[in-house]
Scaffold this motif. Structure first.
Motif, PDB file in Angstrom:
ATOM      1  N   ILE A  79      31.354  22.844   8.388  1.00  0.00           N
ATOM      2  CA  ILE A  79      30.106  23.055   8.346  1.00  0.00           C
ATOM      3  C   ILE A  79      29.829  24.068   9.200  1.00  0.00           C
ATOM      4  O   ILE A  79      30.080  24.091  10.521  1.00  0.00           O
ATOM      5  CB  ILE A  79      29.411  21.623   8.669  1.00  0.00           C
ATOM      6  N   PHE A  80      28.962  25.080   8.798  1.00  0.00           N
ATOM      7  CA  PHE A  80      28.527  26.081   9.287  1.00  0.00           C
ATOM      8  C   PHE A  80      27.148  25.574  10.245  1.00  0.00           C
ATOM      9  O   PHE A  80      26.248  25.363   9.414  1.00  0.00           O
ATOM     10  CB  PHE A  80      28.248  27.447   8.741  1.00  0.00           C
ATOM     11  N   SER A  81      26.944  25.821  11.394  1.00  0.00           N
ATOM     12  CA  SER A  81      25.828  25.219  12.012  1.00  0.00           C
ATOM     13  C   SER A  81      25.319  26.323  13.025  1.00  0.00           C
ATOM     14  O   SER A  81      25.973  26.782  14.025  1.00  0.00           O
ATOM     15  CB  SER A  81      26.174  23.905  12.862  1.00  0.00           C
ATOM     16  N   GLN A  82      23.974  26.602  12.841  1.00  0.00           N
ATOM     17  CA  GLN A  82      23.350  27.482  13.729  1.00  0.00           C
ATOM     18  C   GLN A  82      22.324  26.774  14.775  1.00  0.00           C
ATOM     19  O   GLN A  82      21.575  25.596  14.238  1.00  0.00           O
ATOM     20  CB  GLN A  82      22.500  28.598  13.081  1.00  0.00           C
ATOM     21  N   ARG A  83      22.802  26.898  15.948  1.00  0.00           N
ATOM     22  CA  ARG A  83      21.964  25.979  17.025  1.00  0.00           C
ATOM     23  C   ARG A  83      21.050  27.101  17.742  1.00  0.00           C
ATOM     24  O   ARG A  83      21.470  27.700  18.496  1.00  0.00           O
ATOM     25  CB  ARG A  83      23.090  25.467  18.195  1.00  0.00           C
ATOM     26  N   GLY A  84      19.803  26.821  17.679  1.00  0.00           N
ATOM     27  CA  GLY A  84      18.883  27.612  18.216  1.00  0.00           C
ATOM     28  C   GLY A  84      18.167  27.070  19.238  1.00  0.00           C
ATOM     29  O   GLY A  84      17.676  25.828  19.152  1.00  0.00           O
ATOM     30  N   VAL A  85      18.013  27.643  20.375  1.00  0.00           N
ATOM     31  CA  VAL A  85      17.126  27.039  21.459  1.00  0.00           C
ATOM     32  C   VAL A  85      16.290  28.221  22.233  1.00  0.00           C
ATOM     33  O   VAL A  85      16.426  29.523  21.947  1.00  0.00           O
ATOM     34  CB  VAL A  85      18.043  26.638  22.738  1.00  0.00           C
ATOM     35  N   THR A  86      15.090  27.784  22.606  1.00  0.00           N
ATOM     36  CA  THR A  86      14.179  28.649  23.317  1.00  0.00           C
ATOM     37  C   THR A  86      13.869  28.493  24.626  1.00  0.00           C
ATOM     38  O   THR A  86      13.556  27.170  24.925  1.00  0.00           O
ATOM     39  CB  THR A  86      12.753  28.859  22.382  1.00  0.00           C
ATOM     40  N   ASP A  87      13.742  29.235  25.721  1.00  0.00           N
ATOM     41  CA  ASP A  87      13.595  28.870  27.032  1.00  0.00           C
ATOM     42  C   ASP A  87      12.421  29.776  27.493  1.00  0.00           C
ATOM     43  O   ASP A  87      12.410  30.969  27.236  1.00  0.00           O
ATOM     44  CB  ASP A  87      14.735  29.269  27.994  1.00  0.00           C
ATOM     45  N   LYS A 109      20.607  32.141  19.638  1.00  0.00           N
ATOM     46  CA  LYS A 109      21.037  31.435  18.674  1.00  0.00           C
ATOM     47  C   LYS A 109      22.681  31.490  18.806  1.00  0.00           C
ATOM     48  O   LYS A 109      23.311  32.473  18.939  1.00  0.00           O
ATOM     49  CB  LYS A 109      20.711  32.242  17.216  1.00  0.00           C
ATOM     50  N   TYR A 110      23.160  30.309  18.524  1.00  0.00           N
ATOM     51  CA  TYR A 110      24.701  30.196  18.747  1.00  0.00           C
ATOM     52  C   TYR A 110      25.158  29.483  17.298  1.00  0.00           C
ATOM     53  O   TYR A 110      24.716  28.674  16.848  1.00  0.00           O
ATOM     54  CB  TYR A 110      24.755  29.087  19.644  1.00  0.00           C
ATOM     55  N   ASN A 111      26.135  30.180  16.730  1.00  0.00           N
ATOM     56  CA  ASN A 111      26.773  30.097  15.351  1.00  0.00           C
ATOM     57  C   ASN A 111      28.161  29.073  15.535  1.00  0.00           C
ATOM     58  O   ASN A 111      28.988  30.032  15.939  1.00  0.00           O
ATOM     59  CB  ASN A 111      26.911  31.193  14.473  1.00  0.00           C
ATOM     60  N   TYR A 112      28.167  28.145  15.007  1.00  0.00           N
ATOM     61  CA  TYR A 112      29.364  27.344  15.185  1.00  0.00           C
ATOM     62  C   TYR A 112      29.881  26.821  13.804  1.00  0.00           C
ATOM     63  O   TYR A 112      29.128  26.743  13.092  1.00  0.00           O
ATOM     64  CB  TYR A 112      29.217  25.921  16.017  1.00  0.00           C
ATOM     65  N   LEU A 113      31.264  26.964  13.738  1.00  0.00           N
ATOM     66  CA  LEU A 113      31.970  26.289  12.475  1.00  0.00           C
ATOM     67  C   LEU A 113      32.576  24.832  13.063  1.00  0.00           C
ATOM     68  O   LEU A 113      33.179  24.730  14.033  1.00  0.00           O
ATOM     69  CB  LEU A 113      33.170  27.010  11.959  1.00  0.00           C
ATOM     70  N   LEU A 138      33.119  28.337  18.086  1.00  0.00           N
ATOM     71  CA  LEU A 138      31.868  29.463  18.343  1.00  0.00           C
ATOM     72  C   LEU A 138      32.562  30.763  17.337  1.00  0.00           C
ATOM     73  O   LEU A 138      33.278  31.396  17.494  1.00  0.00           O
ATOM     74  CB  LEU A 138      32.084  29.942  19.698  1.00  0.00           C
ATOM     75  N   MET A 139      31.701  31.019  16.380  1.00  0.00           N
ATOM     76  CA  MET A 139      31.817  32.238  15.602  1.00  0.00           C
ATOM     77  C   MET A 139      30.620  33.230  15.986  1.00  0.00           C
ATOM     78  O   MET A 139      31.129  34.513  15.746  1.00  0.00           O
ATOM     79  CB  MET A 139      31.273  31.570  14.056  1.00  0.00           C
ATOM     80  N   GLY A 140      29.456  33.372  16.764  1.00  0.00           N
ATOM     81  CA  GLY A 140      28.884  34.217  17.211  1.00  0.00           C
ATOM     82  C   GLY A 140      27.580  33.841  18.040  1.00  0.00           C
ATOM     83  O   GLY A 140      27.398  32.712  17.980  1.00  0.00           O
ATOM     84  N   ALA A 141      26.976  34.756  18.632  1.00  0.00           N
ATOM     85  CA  ALA A 141      25.799  34.540  19.424  1.00  0.00           C
ATOM     86  C   ALA A 141      24.893  35.632  19.487  1.00  0.00           C
ATOM     87  O   ALA A 141      25.290  36.770  19.407  1.00  0.00           O
ATOM     88  CB  ALA A 141      25.907  33.864  21.008  1.00  0.00           C
ATOM     89  N   LYS A 142      23.520  35.192  19.657  1.00  0.00           N
ATOM     90  CA  LYS A 142      22.670  36.427  19.753  1.00  0.00           C
ATOM     91  C   LYS A 142      21.551  35.928  20.623  1.00  0.00           C
ATOM     92  O   LYS A 142      21.007  34.613  20.476  1.00  0.00           O
ATOM     93  CB  LYS A 142      21.924  36.724  18.621  1.00  0.00           C
ATOM     94  N   TYR A 143      21.007  36.788  21.611  1.00  0.00           N
ATOM     95  CA  TYR A 143      19.945  36.395  22.637  1.00  0.00           C
ATOM     96  C   TYR A 143      18.848  37.537  22.227  1.00  0.00           C
ATOM     97  O   TYR A 143      19.050  38.659  22.100  1.00  0.00           O
ATOM     98  CB  TYR A 143      20.300  36.560  23.826  1.00  0.00           C
TER      99      TYR A 143
END
Length: 226
Positions: A79-87, A109-113, A138-143
């Motif tokens: 399952i490809f899962s994008q976990r997005g959080v805002t602070d 945004k954190y992209n996980y398999l 962990l496949m990737g991240a973006k801030y």
């Protein structure tokens, strides 16, 4: 480590598919609500308030169910899962009757398999419960950070972005979660599920002696069983 986990998933899938007659699989997709909470080893280092970051993401993938008994078995998948959080945070100060106020919003945004290995139990034909561990690769991240500063009524805004390998620095390549959930199965093959994954290992792999950040992810899914 990532390649070994994926190869293990493929090997288990092929082996089990040959030995078990009760095999079902299908796609799932849906939305995530993620929280990222940081716990400090020393309470003196902890900010006040220490509220978790939260946000919306999505997931897309497929699951495989192996029937070990008439009413239960093993569930896995990719399952490809994008976990997005805002602070957000802000501060202000006044010098010589001139007030300066700064507001900062950071979106991550954190992209996980995700590779779950869960036990499931059917109650009749309509309801399924499942529980078990999950490896998240962990496949990737973006801030993306946007700061707005107001000085004496004049406002300036700056935006910065960090992604690629630089964004993954300091993050663990593999985390382990504990997952529990349930789904409703319809006669048409459609199913609607809700699951919650609690981080058992920290997202960060640096400064863990000072603080550890862990995800909590609630996922609402719609799937189809073939």
């Amino acid at each position: 480590m990532k390649k070994q986990l994926i190869l293990l998933f493929v090997a288990v899938t092929c082996f089990t598919a040959q030995g078990i007659a009760q095999l079902s699989f299908g796609p799932i997709a849906g939305v995530n609500y993620s929280t990222l909470k940081t716990n400090y080893e020393n309470s003196e280092d902890e900010p006040d308030p220490n509220d978790p970051s939260s946000g919306i993401g999505f997931h897309l993938g497929g699951v495989v169910n192996y029937g070990l008994t008439e009413s239960g078995g093993l569930r896995t998948g990719l399952i490809f899962s994008q976990r997005g959080v805002t602070d957000t945070f802000s501060f202000e100060f006044t010098i010589l009757d001139v007030t300066t106020k700064t507001e900062v919003e950071t979106k991550a945004k954190y992209n996980y398999l995700e590779i779950p290995v869960m036990f499931f139990k059917n109650f009749g034909e309509s309801i399924t419960f499942f529980i078990g561990p999950q490896a998240s690769l962990l496949m990737g991240a973006k801030y993306t950070s946007e700061s707005s500063t107001s000085v004496g009524g004049t406002t300036t805004t700056e935006t910065s972005t960090l992604d690629g390998d630089d964004a993954k620095d300091g993050l663990s390549g593999v985390t382990i979660d504990g997952v529990v959930g349930a789904q409703i199965n319809l006669a048409s093959g459609l199913n609607v599920g809700l699951r919650y994954g609690m981080g058992l290992t920290p997202v960060n792999d640096e400064f863990t002696d000072i603080a550890k950040s862990k995800f909590g992810v609630a996922a609402l899914s719609v799937g189809f069983t073939l």
